[in-house]
Design a protein around this motif. Structure first.
Motif, short mmCIF file in Angstrom:
data_model
loop_
_atom_site.label_atom_id
_atom_site.label_comp_id
_atom_site.label_asym_id
_atom_site.label_seq_id
_atom_site.Cartn_x
_atom_site.Cartn_y
_atom_site.Cartn_z
N ILE A 20 0.84 -1.20 0.00
CA ILE A 20 0.00 0.00 0.00
C ILE A 20 0.87 1.25 0.00
N GLU A 21 1.91 1.23 0.78
CA GLU A 21 2.77 2.42 0.91
C GLU A 21 3.44 2.78 -0.42
N GLU A 22 3.99 1.79 -1.11
CA GLU A 22 4.66 2.06 -2.39
C GLU A 22 3.67 2.55 -3.43
N TYR A 23 2.53 1.87 -3.52
CA TYR A 23 1.53 2.28 -4.52
C TYR A 23 0.98 3.66 -4.19
N PHE A 24 0.73 3.93 -2.92
CA PHE A 24 0.22 5.23 -2.50
C PHE A 24 1.23 6.32 -2.83
N ASP A 25 2.53 6.04 -2.67
CA ASP A 25 3.56 7.02 -3.00
C ASP A 25 3.55 7.36 -4.49
N THR A 26 3.42 6.34 -5.35
CA THR A 26 3.42 6.62 -6.78
C THR A 26 2.18 7.41 -7.19
N VAL A 27 1.04 7.08 -6.61
CA VAL A 27 -0.19 7.80 -6.94
C VAL A 27 -0.12 9.24 -6.44
N ALA A 28 0.36 9.43 -5.22
CA ALA A 28 0.47 10.78 -4.66
C ALA A 28 1.48 11.62 -5.44
N GLU A 29 2.55 10.98 -5.90
CA GLU A 29 3.56 11.69 -6.68
C GLU A 29 2.98 12.17 -8.00
N ARG A 30 2.22 11.29 -8.67
CA ARG A 30 1.56 11.71 -9.92
C ARG A 30 0.57 12.84 -9.67
N PHE A 31 -0.14 12.76 -8.55
CA PHE A 31 -1.11 13.79 -8.22
C PHE A 31 -0.42 15.13 -7.98
N MET A 32 0.70 15.11 -7.26
CA MET A 32 1.39 16.37 -6.95
C MET A 32 2.00 17.00 -8.21
N LYS A 33 2.37 16.19 -9.19
CA LYS A 33 2.89 16.75 -10.43
C LYS A 33 1.80 17.46 -11.21
N SER A 34 0.59 16.91 -11.17
CA SER A 34 -0.51 17.51 -11.93
C SER A 34 -1.23 18.61 -11.13
N PHE A 35 -0.97 18.68 -9.83
CA PHE A 35 -1.64 19.66 -8.97
C PHE A 35 -0.90 20.98 -9.09
N VAL A 36 -1.58 22.00 -9.51
CA VAL A 36 -0.97 23.32 -9.69
C VAL A 36 -1.46 24.22 -8.57
N ARG A 37 -0.54 24.77 -7.82
CA ARG A 37 -0.90 25.70 -6.77
C ARG A 37 -0.82 27.11 -7.30
N THR A 38 -1.74 27.91 -6.87
CA THR A 38 -1.70 29.30 -7.28
C THR A 38 -0.67 30.03 -6.45
#
Length: 127
Positions: A99-117
């Motif tokens: 779970i930890e490894e898969y969660f890290d990859t998913v969160a990493e992809r999310f943070m790359k696509s997440f744009v902060r103003t």
């Protein structure tokens, strides 16, 4: 294992923005693996099957016999000695996701696509 992996993928993708809760994910992963070890211990119903399986996993025969005759519950066995012989590597070979490894990859992809103003403003009521 397939059903568990589907739940892990779905849960991780649904909660991917909660990447701050690493300790919670780590605890959940260890509890899941402990329960899977207990299920494996239950599947080896007879003392002979438990002993043979432990010897195959690298346990000395005399210890394997004493472990197989243990009167502890299956979860207690999973905590005390099964985690020495049914390692995470064995579970990964069986096809279980971490779970930890898969969660890290998913969160990493999310943070790359997440744009902060650049500037966060207060929300205002629009009339």
């Amino acid at each position: 294992m397939e059903k568990i992996n589907q739940v892990i993928r779905g849960w991780s993708n649904y909660f991917r923005c909660a990447w701050l809760y690493k300790e919670t994910v780590r605890k959940l992963d260890s509890k899941l693996r402990r329960r899977i070890r207990a299920i494996i211990w239950k599947q080896w119903k007879s003392i002979r099957k438990k002993e043979e399986s432990l010897v195959r996993l690298g346990c000395p025969r005399d210890k394997a016999h004493s472990y197989a005759c243990a009167r502890q519950g299956c979860v207690r066995c999973a905590v005390t000695f099964l985690n020495k012989y049914i390692r995470n590597i064995h579970l990964k070979k069986k096809g279980l996701l971490t779970i930890e490894e898969y969660f890290d990859t998913v969160a990493e992809r999310f943070m790359k696509s997440f744009v902060r103003t650049a500037q966060c403003r207060r929300a205002r009521w629009v009339v």
